[in-house]
Design an enzyme around this catalytic site. Structure first.
Site, PDB file in Angstrom:
ATOM      1  N   CYS A  78       8.899  61.537-130.115  1.00 17.18           N
ATOM      2  CA  CYS A  78       8.974  62.791-129.988  1.00 17.18           C
ATOM      3  C   CYS A  78       7.728  63.682-130.044  1.00 17.18           C
ATOM      4  O   CYS A  78       6.980  63.424-129.124  1.00 17.18           O
ATOM      5  CB  CYS A  78      10.359  63.514-130.703  1.00 17.18           C
ATOM      6  SG  CYS A  78      11.164  64.701-129.675  1.00 17.18           S
ATOM      7  N   HIS A 175      14.519  59.473-131.583  1.00 17.60           N
ATOM      8  CA  HIS A 175      14.412  59.475-132.979  1.00 17.60           C
ATOM      9  C   HIS A 175      14.930  58.190-133.762  1.00 17.60           C
ATOM     10  O   HIS A 175      16.032  58.292-134.417  1.00 17.60           O
ATOM     11  CB  HIS A 175      14.862  60.842-133.798  1.00 17.60           C
ATOM     12  CG  HIS A 175      13.929  61.785-133.368  1.00 17.60           C
ATOM     13  ND1 HIS A 175      12.917  62.291-134.406  1.00 17.60           N
ATOM     14  CD2 HIS A 175      14.121  62.826-132.427  1.00 17.60           C
ATOM     15  CE1 HIS A 175      12.463  63.481-133.664  1.00 17.60           C
ATOM     16  NE2 HIS A 175      13.016  63.816-132.657  1.00 17.60           N
ATOM     17  N   GLU A 177      14.367  56.832-136.272  1.00 17.37           N
ATOM     18  CA  GLU A 177      14.270  56.815-137.714  1.00 17.37           C
ATOM     19  C   GLU A 177      15.353  57.506-138.211  1.00 17.37           C
ATOM     20  O   GLU A 177      15.742  57.469-139.384  1.00 17.37           O
ATOM     21  CB  GLU A 177      12.907  57.776-138.074  1.00 17.37           C
ATOM     22  CG  GLU A 177      12.952  58.974-137.983  1.00 17.37           C
ATOM     23  CD  GLU A 177      12.503  59.599-136.600  1.00 17.37           C
ATOM     24  OE1 GLU A 177      12.569  58.673-135.776  1.00 17.37           O
ATOM     25  OE2 GLU A 177      12.417  60.685-136.393  1.00 17.37           O
TER      26      GLU A 177
HETATM   27  N1  GLN Z   1      10.083  70.194-128.687  1.00 13.89           N
HETATM   28  C1  GLN Z   1       9.110  69.538-129.817  1.00 13.89           C
HETATM   29  C2  GLN Z   1       7.713  69.669-129.063  1.00 13.89           C
HETATM   30  O1  GLN Z   1       7.439  69.994-128.159  1.00 13.89           O
HETATM   31  C3  GLN Z   1       9.506  67.898-129.917  1.00 13.89           C
HETATM   32  C4  GLN Z   1      10.812  67.793-130.610  1.00 13.89           C
HETATM   33  C5  GLN Z   1      10.864  66.829-131.520  1.00 13.89           C
HETATM   34  O2  GLN Z   1       9.991  66.219-132.046  1.00 13.89           O
HETATM   35  N2  GLN Z   1      12.047  66.351-132.117  1.00 13.89           N
HETATM   36  O3  GLN Z   1       6.852  69.501-129.830  1.00 13.89           O
END
Ligand code: GLN
Length: 193
Positions: A78, A175, A177
């Site tokens: 992410c 995610h 994890e």
């Molecule tokens: N929206 C976040 C970003 O732009 C990422 C979200 C996440 O890591 N769950 O950094």
């Protein structure tokens, strides 16, 4: 045992520590360039990529991470995927540029920005990591609208790649994890030298 660093400046690094240990490696929290010594690989967790970027710049970690990525695998989830990409939009910001993908931040919209989906990983993933569907937890996730010709999709959701491998590196927009499925971390451990 293999040693995997978990970038621990911000975000959900603790869940990755547990996932790495469950997959059979030693997890080491990384907060400075010196902590990268003797690691076999690194995970950049989810969180808020703009905040993490600011902390990386303050700690002077951008260049050491780029150099680490020239010789060792990095897995970004992410916000970690956003930091590894070589093109970031919505809005654009600096990144490590270690993986040949474009990412569009917060691309699923603000109202319904988090969801748990069931995805079917690509046959290549299932052959290497184990068969079966996978739970994917998305939290204000980015979309990967573009990936380079050397990159490979390992899983998709609604037609978009959500798990991508590019040479030694790998990114997930979800995610792993946070789910009770060790396969994504196990695949990453397979990529360590
Ligand atoms: N929206 C976040 C970003 O732009 C990422 C979200 C996440 O890591 N769950 O950094």
């Amino acid at each position: 045992m293999k040693k995997v660093g978990i970038l621990a400046l911000q975000g959900d690094f603790d869940a990755h520590t547990k996932a790495v240990e469950r997959a059979g490696a030693t997890a080491v929290e990384v907060r400075s360039a010196h902590d990268l010594d003797a690691l076999d690989g690194l995970i950049i967790p989810g969180g808020e990529s703009t905040t993490m970027l600011k902390l990386l710049q303050e700690e002077k970690l951008m260049e050491p991470l780029r150099q680490f990525g020239q010789r060792r695998p990095i897995f970004g989830t992410c916000a970690g995927a956003i930091l590894l990409a070589n093109e970031v939009s919505s809005p654009s910001q600096e990144s490590l540029g270690l993986i040949d993908i474009g990412v569009e931040r917060n691309a699923y919209g603000r109202q319904v920005d988090s969801r748990i989906a069931s995805i079917v990983p690509e046959p290549d993933f299932q052959a290497r990591a184990g068969s079966g569907d996978m739970e994917a937890v998305f939290i204000r996730a980015p979309i990967i609208p573009r990936f380079g010709s050397a990159a490979r999709e390992l899983a998709r959701y609604q037609g978009d790649p959500v798990l991508v491998e590019d040479g030694r590196h790998m990114v997930a927009t979800f995610h792993p994890e946070l789910s009770n499925d060790p396969r994504v971390h196990e695949l990453f451990l397979q990529k360590l030298p």
